[in-house]
Design a protein around this motif. Sequence first.
Motif, PDB file in Angstrom:
ATOM      1  N   VAL A 271       0.833  -1.201   0.000  1.00 58.28           N
ATOM      2  CA  VAL A 271       0.000   0.000   0.000  1.00 58.28           C
ATOM      3  C   VAL A 271       0.871   1.256   0.000  1.00 58.28           C
ATOM      4  CG1 VAL A 271      -1.667   1.339   1.378  1.00 58.28           C
ATOM      5  CG2 VAL A 271      -2.006  -1.122   1.047  1.00 58.28           C
ATOM      6  N   ILE A 272       1.924   1.257   0.816  1.00 55.57           N
ATOM      7  CA  ILE A 272       2.835   2.407   0.890  1.00 55.57           C
ATOM      8  C   ILE A 272       3.475   2.667  -0.472  1.00 55.57           C
ATOM      9  CG2 ILE A 272       5.033   3.208   1.869  1.00 55.57           C
ATOM     10  CD1 ILE A 272       4.105   1.640   4.478  1.00 55.57           C
ATOM     11  N   ALA A 273       4.013   1.612  -1.085  1.00 48.91           N
ATOM     12  CA  ALA A 273       4.629   1.768  -2.408  1.00 48.91           C
ATOM     13  C   ALA A 273       3.591   2.276  -3.406  1.00 48.91           C
ATOM     14  CB  ALA A 273       5.225   0.439  -2.873  1.00 48.91           C
ATOM     15  N   GLY A 274       2.387   1.711  -3.349  1.00 43.46           N
ATOM     16  CA  GLY A 274       1.329   2.127  -4.268  1.00 43.46           C
ATOM     17  C   GLY A 274       0.939   3.583  -4.106  1.00 43.46           C
ATOM     18  N   ILE A 275       0.843   4.051  -2.870  1.00 41.52           N
ATOM     19  CA  ILE A 275       0.474   5.450  -2.636  1.00 41.52           C
ATOM     20  C   ILE A 275       1.569   6.380  -3.134  1.00 41.52           C
ATOM     21  CG2 ILE A 275       0.059   7.191  -0.850  1.00 41.52           C
ATOM     22  CD1 ILE A 275      -1.451   4.960   0.715  1.00 41.52           C
ATOM     23  N   TYR A 276       2.827   6.061  -2.826  1.00 39.10           N
ATOM     24  CA  TYR A 276       3.928   6.891  -3.326  1.00 39.10           C
ATOM     25  C   TYR A 276       3.927   6.922  -4.857  1.00 39.10           C
ATOM     26  CZ  TYR A 276       6.733   7.809   0.936  1.00 39.10           C
ATOM     27  OH  TYR A 276       7.212   8.276   2.131  1.00 39.10           O
ATOM     28  N   LEU A 277       3.765   5.764  -5.487  1.00 36.53           N
ATOM     29  CA  LEU A 277       3.776   5.710  -6.960  1.00 36.53           C
ATOM     30  C   LEU A 277       2.596   6.476  -7.549  1.00 36.53           C
ATOM     31  CD1 LEU A 277       4.830   1.977  -7.410  1.00 36.53           C
ATOM     32  CD2 LEU A 277       6.215   3.998  -7.983  1.00 36.53           C
ATOM     33  N   LEU A 278       1.415   6.281  -6.970  1.00 42.17           N
ATOM     34  CA  LEU A 278       0.225   6.989  -7.469  1.00 42.17           C
ATOM     35  C   LEU A 278       0.393   8.498  -7.308  1.00 42.17           C
ATOM     36  CD1 LEU A 278      -2.646   6.715  -8.629  1.00 42.17           C
ATOM     37  CD2 LEU A 278      -3.469   6.639  -6.259  1.00 42.17           C
ATOM     38  N   ARG A 279       0.862   8.932  -6.136  1.00 39.40           N
ATOM     39  CA  ARG A 279       1.092  10.367  -5.907  1.00 39.40           C
ATOM     40  C   ARG A 279       2.096  10.919  -6.913  1.00 39.40           C
ATOM     41  NH1 ARG A 279       3.003  14.518  -6.251  1.00 39.40           N
ATOM     42  NH2 ARG A 279       3.195  16.195  -4.754  1.00 39.40           N
ATOM     43  N   GLY A 280       3.140  10.146  -7.194  1.00 42.36           N
ATOM     44  CA  GLY A 280       4.132  10.590  -8.156  1.00 42.36           C
ATOM     45  C   GLY A 280       3.553  10.759  -9.546  1.00 42.36           C
ATOM     46  N   VAL A 281       2.816   9.779 -10.011  1.00 45.67           N
ATOM     47  CA  VAL A 281       2.264   9.819 -11.363  1.00 45.67           C
ATOM     48  C   VAL A 281       1.184  10.893 -11.492  1.00 45.67           C
ATOM     49  CG1 VAL A 281       0.916   8.491 -13.050  1.00 45.67           C
ATOM     50  CG2 VAL A 281       2.855   7.427 -11.883  1.00 45.67           C
ATOM     51  N   VAL A 282       0.254  10.932 -10.547  1.00 45.61           N
ATOM     52  CA  VAL A 282      -0.849  11.899 -10.606  1.00 45.61           C
ATOM     53  C   VAL A 282      -0.321  13.323 -10.475  1.00 45.61           C
ATOM     54  CG1 VAL A 282      -2.942  12.691  -9.417  1.00 45.61           C
ATOM     55  CG2 VAL A 282      -2.592  10.257  -9.844  1.00 45.61           C
TER      56      VAL A 282
END
Length: 146
Positions: A88-99
């Motif tokens: 979840v942590i990796a996913g949130i960081y990646l999503l925040r980065g892309v968005v």
Amino acid sequence: MGNPLLISGAVLSAGAALLHLGCIVFGASWYRFFGAGEQMAQLAAAGSWRPTFITSSIVLVLAIWSLYAFSGAGLIPRLPFVRLALCVIAGIYLLRGVVGFAFASFAPGGNGPAFWWWSSTICLTIGVVHFVGTWQAWSQLSRVAA
């Protein structure tokens, strides 16, 4: 010794937490420098509780994320749901980065495009570090702590 990427992810999250804590301690000038937006800086300068509350919440989340990465690296005792939490942590960081890169074109929240480019690059990098570190440690993360 522990997974170097999860250790790096933990240190990066802890560093981000400390920088956010610095915004609370040092006030409006730090909010401005780190691109939080003029409204946040003005609220901080006026003594409003809102920037402190919002930023304290971010500090708490980042500190917990740091602990989970240290746990996944095996440097502290196993925390509950470490495998799920790291995903979840990796996913949130990646999503925040892309968005965030999409936000750079219209800069919401009073933040300029530079804020969105820099913060998105940082979040994407931290997300990749967490993702790859979690992937590398996956088999160790499935073991039940003794």
